[in-house]
Design an enzyme around this catalytic site. Structure first.
Site, PDB file in Angstrom:
ATOM      1  CD  GLU A 165     -13.725  27.576  10.565  1.00 47.27           C
ATOM      2  OE1 GLU A 165     -13.981  28.463   9.725  1.00 47.27           O
ATOM      3  OE2 GLU A 165     -12.572  27.351  10.989  1.00 47.27           O
ATOM      4  CB  SER A 198       0.454 -29.716 -24.352  1.00 46.13           C
ATOM      5  OG  SER A 198       1.349 -30.139 -25.357  1.00 46.13           O
TER       6      SER A 198
END
Length: 907
Positions: free
Chosen positions: A108, A484
């Site tokens: 770059e 229950s």
């Protein structure tokens, strides 16, 4: 030199064309001159323009804080999921591989360490290249310029923006070191697929940190910066390879690596792990709940931009196992509801031959016992050939589809049908077909929660069969009637009220009357029968409904409300007798946490899924420190746990009586079998399971908690407990133990002739004093409707003439009077015996049925009893609606008159 030439044509006007014939040195001179003039003019105009504008200060980079990924981790620190608008992880330059730093500079900006932010030589070189090519052929932006553009400027292609970019680059170079600028750049740039910064990209593409990148990996990632989508190694591996090799050659040119190193790196294939950043495919319900809680506490911006590091409580191995076993269990329950025709056919719906079908689920090899999608190749009466993968076939025999009720497989499956099959064996070594059973995607849903009761940490949570199918979290968002499974809370309140597991209660037809409204409530037992006198332990173990409603009416509703609140139940409870049977809607997470308090000696730790949250700077934003509260006394928790252990050993959970670890739990089933529960615990884990349908329809005949939910709990907990401590529940010092006859609740002795003896647990001062004997055993042999009648020391019923006549009339089917021996011959079910009768002139004993009332001399004691006498019916009782049976019309399931009990909702 300049030359003029003339071109003519027959029908065209004369045109003069000027051609410039320039030598190489003239061409270079002219290009340089034009570039200099352009730059000078642009610089002058740009500077004048920029001086009139307020530009962002580059000093703001000292607080550089770009949007950063938030990461969610499991309890073992493995990555679960990442959240972020820009998936970025910020790291320092020393945490980035030197290979990558060199590769990015070489590719770059080779003059990065020598230019002042703008590379004039590169600009002139780019202008020259563009002039020669007649188009934009070469860029000249430095790393500093690219960073300035990303941080401060828009993407507009204007000359003023380019000048601003130069100014920013020069300012940045004056303010920061090259190393600081390079670090900012490496964290800012885009690498494709939504990932920003080298650390996030490295983890996504290679499942490793940026510091661990190899030379070939670093070169490939550096090559992506120019065009991330074009050179994606996921989509275009060959393009990525060529671009990588270009970067490697640039590194050689710049002297970063040798030709030999470049050749070795170029020889390596392009291999990525591009799904690594996605995290675990399991625990999606768990992760989504964590996400919601993070947003609720910190906001969306913090989650998606601030880089939170979130440590959760999830055990990933346990989570994976829970999901698989829940799915298997739900398919089993669903099969009992019948076969549903296959709805997808690859021939009809996709126009694809079964031999060419590539199923999206075939990424993993099928394994034994795990259902997979298959496609029917050939269907015959007794066999079906199916494809289970690209190179794997299965064969279905009619015997492995019997659950459908169909013997001819052709009526179930046809060529091209796509449905679930479960391999029954490993693939043969010769590559032959695998035997499979037929399966189907269930309509039945379910949920599982596993907690550590000592810490409140949620170790695993599954909110449904498949998160992709439904994101509704049934473990947390759903509130269903618990049936229950609520009874342990009632019995714990009874223990707090001074009752014991050995106290007895009378199970027989009973009608409860609301004195305010006149409403009648007549509960029945799940088994549709009556057992007469029984201990509270037996009533809980076998989940008897009538004793439960009697119990809540005896101790009052307020103690139950208070206990439920202390156990973390947030649902508003109402004083209805059906509350004793779980007619209340609670989430699975709340119920499981409540049971966790029983496992933890009465201490409740609020359930939580997050251990710690830190921000990008390492500052702790949240640290779990749940405060333990004493929901129940340790003694109460221990005695109740002993009772719930009996549920598994002898009661409704007896189908897993061989469970190899100390465990306690309770089943739960609602009316019409719409909800099935089992919640149970060991000293180290508590697990809750719910099974049902989203629309509250019936699961099917006898699909109770014991049949639908308990098998799932059993499989999960057997696997979860492997490798964990197997110690018994710790008994508090205040709890005493005494030998008790489980049938009568009386104290067992050497001469008591008890067939079974149970070492029962008691709170201080509540141990039974009545000794067990033949008389008490004899009473239990009688039919339940005779249990409450007095017996003398000779085991004879003590009755008045009127009582005897009433008994003979009402029970003529089962009793026959023998006048010569003054006895009754009894034939009732499996019971066949004769009992003597002693007549008396006095009325019924006034003390019958009173709580712990002393017995008259000469009478066999009944033991401690809860209220069993009929309550007087209020004279001003409102009349019931016409469609409701009146009190005088009420009968038990066996036709006997019910007992009448007034509801005491004020207690």
């Amino acid at each position: 030199m300049i030359r003029l030439s003339r071109q003519t044509g027959s029908r065209r006007p004369t045109r003069f064309i000027i051609r410039l014939s320039l030598g190489p040195h003239w061409r270079g001179w002219l290009a340089a001159t034009l570039a200099a003039w352009v730059l000078a003019a642009a610089a002058g105009l740009g500077t004048a323009s920029l001086l009139r504008q307020d530009l962002p200060q580059v000093q703001s980079l000292e607080d550089y804080a770009p949007p950063v990924l938030s990461r969610i981790y499991a309890g073992d620190e493995s990555l679960l999921r990442q959240f972020g608008e820009q998936r970025r992880l910020v790291v320092g330059l020393n945490a980035i591989s030197p290979w990558f730093r060199q590769a990015i500079v070489a590719s770059e900006d080779s003059h990065f360490f020598t230019h002042p932010g703008v590379d004039l030589k590169a600009i002139l070189r780019a202008v020259w290249a563009d002039l020669l090519a007649g188009r934009k052929a070469q860029g000249a932006s430095t790393i500093t310029q690219q960073l300035a553009k990303d941080l401060f400027l828009t993407r507009e292609k204007l000359w003023t923006r380019k000048l601003q970019e130069w100014v920013f680059a020069l300012q940045m170079e004056k303010t920061y070191t090259k190393e600081e600028i390079l670090a900012l750049y490496c964290n800012q740039i885009y690498f494709g697929h939504g990932f920003y910064g080298i650390e996030a990209a490295s983890r996504f593409y290679y499942d490793r940190s940026a510091a661990a990148l190899t030379l070939d990996q670093a070169a490939l990632l550096a090559g992506l910066v120019q065009r991330p989508n074009t050179y994606s190694p996921v989509r275009f591996p060959e393009r990525a390879r060529r671009r990588r090799d270009v970067v490697l050659r640039r590194m050689v040119s710049e002297g970063f690596i040798t030709s030999a190193q470049a050749e070795a790196a170029q020889a390596r294939a392009v291999v990525t792990h591009a799904d690594a950043g996605a995290g675990s495919p399991h625990g999606l319900y768990f992760i989504e709940e964590v996400r919601k809680r993070l947003i609720a506490q910190f906001g969306e911006e913090a989650l998606y931009q601030d880089g939170l590091e979130v440590a959760t409580t999830m055990d990933p191995g346990l989570q994976k196992m829970v999901e698989e076993m829940l799915r298997d269990g739900l398919r089993t329950v669903d099969r009992r509801r019948g076969f549903r025709p296959v709805t997808e056919n690859v021939l009809d719906d996709h126009g694809t031959e079964p031999e060419a079908w590539n199923d999206p689920t075939w990424s993993l090899l099928p394994s034994v016992g795990r259902a997979v999608y298959g496609v029917v190749l050939e269907s015959a009466r007794e066999k079906v050939r199916v494809r289970l993968g690209p190179d794997m076939e299965g064969v279905l025999d009619a015997g492995d589809a019997l659950w459908t009720g169909e013997k001819d497989l052709r009526r179930l499956l046809k060529r091209g049908d796509r449905t679930l099959f479960t391999p029954l064996a490993d693939p043969p070594a010769d590559g032959g077909p695998v035997p499979v059973s037929l399966d189907q995607v269930p309509l039945v849903e379910g949920a599982v929660v596993i907690l550590d009761p000592a810490s409140g940490e949620v170790l695993a949570l599954a909110g449904g069969y498949d998160y992709e199918r439904s994101q509704f979290n049934r473990a947390i968002q759903a509130r269903r009637q618990v049936g229950s499974a609520f009874k342990p809370l009632l019995y714990a309140a009874a223990l707090e009220a001074g009752l014991t597991p050995a106290d007895r209660i009378y199970d027989h037809p009973t009608v409860f009357i609301d004195p305010q409204t006149g409403n009648l409530y007549q509960p029945e037992n799940y088994e549709r029968d009556y057992m007469g006198l029984m201990t509270l332990r037996t009533a809980l173990e076998h989940s008897r409904n009538i004793p439960a409603v009697k119990l809540i009416n005896h101790i009052g509703f307020r103690p139950v409300f208070d206990l439920a609140r202390r156990l973390g139940i947030t649902t508003r409870l109402r004083p209805y007798p059906s509350l004793a049977l779980g007619a209340v809607e609670v989430s699975l997470l709340e119920m499981t946490a409540a049971y966790g308090a029983f496992a933890n000696g009465g201490l409740l730790l609020p359930p939580h899924l997050i251990r710690r949250v830190t921000d990008r700077d390492g500052k702790v934003r949240l640290a779990a420190a749940p405060a333990a509260t004493e929901a129940v006394e340790p003694g109460v928790a221990y005695v109740l746990t002993q009772m719930l252990q009996g549920v598994i050993r002898r009661g409704t959970g007896a189908s897993i009586a061989d469970f190899p670890y100390p465990a306690a739990g309770k089943t739960g089933t609602t009316d019409a079998h719409t909800d099935a529960w089992f919640i149970g615990y060991t000293p180290s884990l508590v697990c809750g399971v719910w099974v049902g349908l989203d629309q509250s329809a019936s699961l099917g005949f006898q699909q109770s908690g014991a049949r639908a939910a308990l098998p799932i709990w059993d499989r999960i907990m057997r696997a979860a407990m492997k490798g964990r401590p197997t110690a018994e529940f710790a008994r508090p010092p205040e709890v005493s133990q005494a030998p008790v006859d489980p049938l009568t609740g009386s104290r067992a002795g050497v001469r008591s002739d008890c067939r079974e003896v149970l070492l029962e647990s008691f709170l201080p001062g509540t141990e039974p004093t009545t000794l067990c004997g033949r008389g008490l055993h004899f009473r239990q042999q009688l039919p339940y409707f005779l249990h409450m009648l007095p017996l003398d020391e000779n085991q004879r019923l003590v009755l008045s003439r009127e009582e005897l006549d009433t008994l003979r009339d009402e029970e003529a089917r089962y009793l026959r009077w023998l006048p010569l021996s003054h006895s009754l011959a009894i034939t009732y079910g499996d019971t066949s015996l004769t009992v003597g009768v002693r007549l008396r002139d006095a009325g019924p004993f006034a003390s019958w049925g009173r709580w712990r009332a002393p017995q008259p001399p000469g009478q066999i004691p009944q033991g401690p009893l809860l209220q069993v006498e009929d309550d007087p019916v209020p004279e001003d009782l409102p009349e019931p609606p016409e469609d409701v049976l009146s009190l005088v019309e009420r009968r038990g399931l066996d036709g006997r008159r019910p007992q009448v009990v007034i509801i005491r909702a004020d207690r």
